[in-house]
Write a protein that holds these residues in place. Structure first.
Motif, PDB file in Angstrom:
ATOM      1  N   ALA A 355       0.561  -1.351  -0.059  1.00 28.40           N
ATOM      2  CA  ALA A 355       0.054  -0.168   0.264  1.00 28.40           C
ATOM      3  C   ALA A 355       0.641   0.844   0.206  1.00 28.40           C
ATOM      4  CB  ALA A 355      -0.721  -0.201   1.344  1.00 28.40           C
ATOM      5  N   GLU A 356       2.031   1.597   1.077  1.00 20.73           N
ATOM      6  CA  GLU A 356       2.937   2.163   1.124  1.00 20.73           C
ATOM      7  C   GLU A 356       3.360   2.589  -0.617  1.00 20.73           C
ATOM      8  OE1 GLU A 356       4.393   2.272   5.713  1.00 20.73           O
ATOM      9  OE2 GLU A 356       4.897   1.163   3.990  1.00 20.73           O
ATOM     10  N   ALA A 357       3.955   1.610  -0.560  1.00 21.47           N
ATOM     11  CA  ALA A 357       4.197   1.345  -2.900  1.00 21.47           C
ATOM     12  C   ALA A 357       3.707   1.749  -3.571  1.00 21.47           C
ATOM     13  CB  ALA A 357       4.911  -0.095  -3.129  1.00 21.47           C
ATOM     14  N   ARG A 358       2.208   1.428  -3.717  1.00 17.28           N
ATOM     15  CA  ARG A 358       1.549   1.969  -4.547  1.00 17.28           C
ATOM     16  C   ARG A 358       1.434   3.472  -4.503  1.00 17.28           C
ATOM     17  NH1 ARG A 358      -1.456   0.002  -9.209  1.00 17.28           N
ATOM     18  NH2 ARG A 358      -2.849   1.719  -9.379  1.00 17.28           N
ATOM     19  N   GLY A 359       0.640   3.994  -2.924  1.00 21.11           N
ATOM     20  CA  GLY A 359       0.598   5.800  -2.420  1.00 21.11           C
ATOM     21  C   GLY A 359       1.754   6.305  -2.966  1.00 21.11           C
ATOM     22  N   GLU A 360       3.171   5.649  -3.272  1.00 20.80           N
ATOM     23  CA  GLU A 360       4.406   6.494  -3.575  1.00 20.80           C
ATOM     24  C   GLU A 360       4.313   6.450  -4.871  1.00 20.80           C
ATOM     25  OE1 GLU A 360       8.185   5.930  -2.125  1.00 20.80           O
ATOM     26  OE2 GLU A 360       6.934   4.939   0.152  1.00 20.80           O
ATOM     27  N   ALA A 361       4.185   5.560  -5.569  1.00 20.88           N
ATOM     28  CA  ALA A 361       3.857   5.378  -6.962  1.00 20.88           C
ATOM     29  C   ALA A 361       3.484   6.611  -7.657  1.00 20.88           C
ATOM     30  CB  ALA A 361       3.269   4.444  -7.186  1.00 20.88           C
ATOM     31  N   VAL A 362       1.985   6.795  -6.630  1.00 21.87           N
ATOM     32  CA  VAL A 362       0.977   7.985  -7.690  1.00 21.87           C
ATOM     33  C   VAL A 362       1.668   9.049  -7.226  1.00 21.87           C
ATOM     34  CG1 VAL A 362      -1.347   8.959  -7.255  1.00 21.87           C
ATOM     35  CG2 VAL A 362      -0.581   5.737  -7.554  1.00 21.87           C
ATOM     36  N   SER A 363       1.603   9.444  -6.245  1.00 21.43           N
ATOM     37  CA  SER A 363       2.587  10.765  -5.982  1.00 21.43           C
ATOM     38  C   SER A 363       3.571  11.150  -6.636  1.00 21.43           C
ATOM     39  CB  SER A 363       2.276  10.770  -4.281  1.00 21.43           C
ATOM     40  OG  SER A 363       3.271  10.139  -3.743  1.00 21.43           O
ATOM     41  N   GLY A 364       4.301   9.867  -7.254  1.00 20.50           N
ATOM     42  CA  GLY A 364       5.876  10.388  -7.288  1.00 20.50           C
ATOM     43  C   GLY A 364       5.194  10.904  -9.018  1.00 20.50           C
TER      44      GLY A 364
END
Ligand code: DP6
Length: 410
Positions: A355-364
């Motif tokens: 979940a963290e990785a996907r969240g970061e991917a989207v905000s990145g």
């Protein structure tokens, strides 16, 4: 079943896996000696992130029949079905004069299916722990022990040492000079230097084992012959010099070119062997994009006998930057996040859940430096990442004597 108390001595070791910068591919002698066609060089990985922990027991009884036993990841493995384990145990007995029974219990901290050279860590651990139990000064005799580890698995010879390690192919038919040696220890690098990001591809298909792939390559690939006779001898020396000088331009360029050549030899094998997949090639293209200057690369990819990319980075901050980009291009799929949000998507030094990785991917995505069409282009294609670095060779963590309540027949 009658039970009796057996006195045993035990020794526990932790052992690292290693990643080859100059690949070992092909055997000049596939008998129990397991002698390579060419010399190789590898980086030992940090056991804090990836390790095999092995406890060997020396039982207080002499084997009347074959009664050594082995457990890997909680399951007993029949020694009769793993001839190389038998060879390693016999060699330790021959070197030490010990005649008692061995039990070996081994656990990997990483999934065996991930194709992360678990045999290298496993055999190095077994040899080191048994040697110590049998009275051999294992620490002082790592080079000698690399000879025995080699018989278990060629790459295991290199896990005897930390830092960067060379396995000299040797020329003698009895293999006595086919040994590992340390080129530089882990302190050669600053704390933040030489990191690795391992991309475990979701492709879990069974592939050709190293042992059988090598045998077909040796039988059919003329390119492999040219590689072993002409290319590797010079490249091996060049790599050792570059490692001693910390010449990262050369280390990284040679690493990528050697991996490419190894996979070219696999393609030249008949029938051809394909270890790299579309996901592997997508990682190569991404690394090429990030390396603006091909002969002064920031990152170096390498692939063993499977689809998983390993990307070496000069520093920890390069590794963290690389991970950001990787998470943009290869984020976990939304469905995977829903099914298990707690799953560790980045392991080792930069832990993140899916979940963290996907969240970061989207905000990145807003601040992304990579081309628009590359972003999230390979969603769900990498199962997880490991972030690790260079580490020490196999070492003892505990020694003790104890009494075990065991059935007398075992
Ligand atoms: C591609 O050491 O697993 O990872 O000696 O048959 O057990 P065996 O082979 P193994 O082969 C490793 C091959 C490689 C390259 C390397 O690690 O050098």
């Amino acid at each position: 079943m009658v039970k009796k108390l057996q006195t045993v001595r035990s020794c526990t070791v932790v052992s690292p896996t290693n990643l080859a910068l100059i690949k070992y591919w092909g055997k000049r002698d596939a008998s129990k000696l397991n002698l390579p066609l060419n010399s190789s060089v590898s980086v030992t990985l940090d056991t804090n992130d990836l390790r095999t922990t092995t406890t060997a027991y020396l039982m207080d009884s002499k084997p009347e029949v074959d009664c050594d036993r082995l457990w890997v990841n909680g399951k007993e493995v029949s020694i009769g079905e793993t001839p190389r384990t038998k060879i390693v145990m016999e060699e330790i007995r021959r070197a030490s004069g010990e005649t008692r029974t061995f039990y070996v219990v081994s656990v990997n901290s990483f999934p065996t299916a991930a194709g992360l050279a678990s045999s290298a860590a496993g055999y190095a651990a077994m040899v080191f722990a048994l040697a110590k139990l049998c009275g051999i000064d294992a620490d002082a005799r790592r080079t000698d022990l690399s000879r025995i580890a080699r018989m278990g698995s060629g790459s295991a010879s290199r896990s005897m040492f930390g830092g960067v390690v060379a396995w000299n192919m040797g020329v003698r038919p009895d293999g006595e000079d086919s040994l590992a040696e340390q080129i530089c220890d882990v302190r050669h690098f600053r704390e933040d230097e030489l990191h690795a990001v391992i991309c475990v591809a979701s492709d879990t298909k069974k592939h050709v084992s190293s042992t059988s792939g090598m045998s077909t390559s040796v039988a059919t690939s003329l390119l492999l012959k040219h590689r072993a006779d002409t290319i590797v001898p010079a490249r091996f020396e060049e790599m050792k010099t570059a490692v001693r000088a910390k010449d990262f331009d050369t280390i990284f360029t040679l690493t990528m070119r050697d991996s490419n050549q190894f996979h070219a030899c696999c393609l030249d094998t008949y029938p051809p062997i394909f270890y790299m997949t579309d996901v592997s090639r997508a990682v190569v293209r991404l690394v090429e994009q990030l390396n603006e200057k091909p002969f002064a690369p920031r990152f170096a990819y390498t692939f063993d006998a499977g689809p998983n990319a390993v990307i070496f980075c000069r520093t920890g901050s390069d590794a963290r930057e690389l991970l950001e980009v990787l998470l943009e291009v290869f984020p976990p799929s939304a469905a995977d996040v829903r099914s298990d949000g707690g799953f560790e998507f980045v392991r080792g030094r930069s832990r993140r859940s899916r979940a963290e990785a996907r969240g970061e991917a989207v905000s990145g995505l807003q601040k992304s430096t990579i081309s628009l069409d590359a972003r999230r282009a390979h969603e769900g294609e990498i199962s997880y990442f490991f972030h690790t670095g260079v580490g020490q060779g196999v070492r003892i963590v505990e020694e003790e004597g104890c009494a075990l309540d065991l059935p007398s027949q075992v």
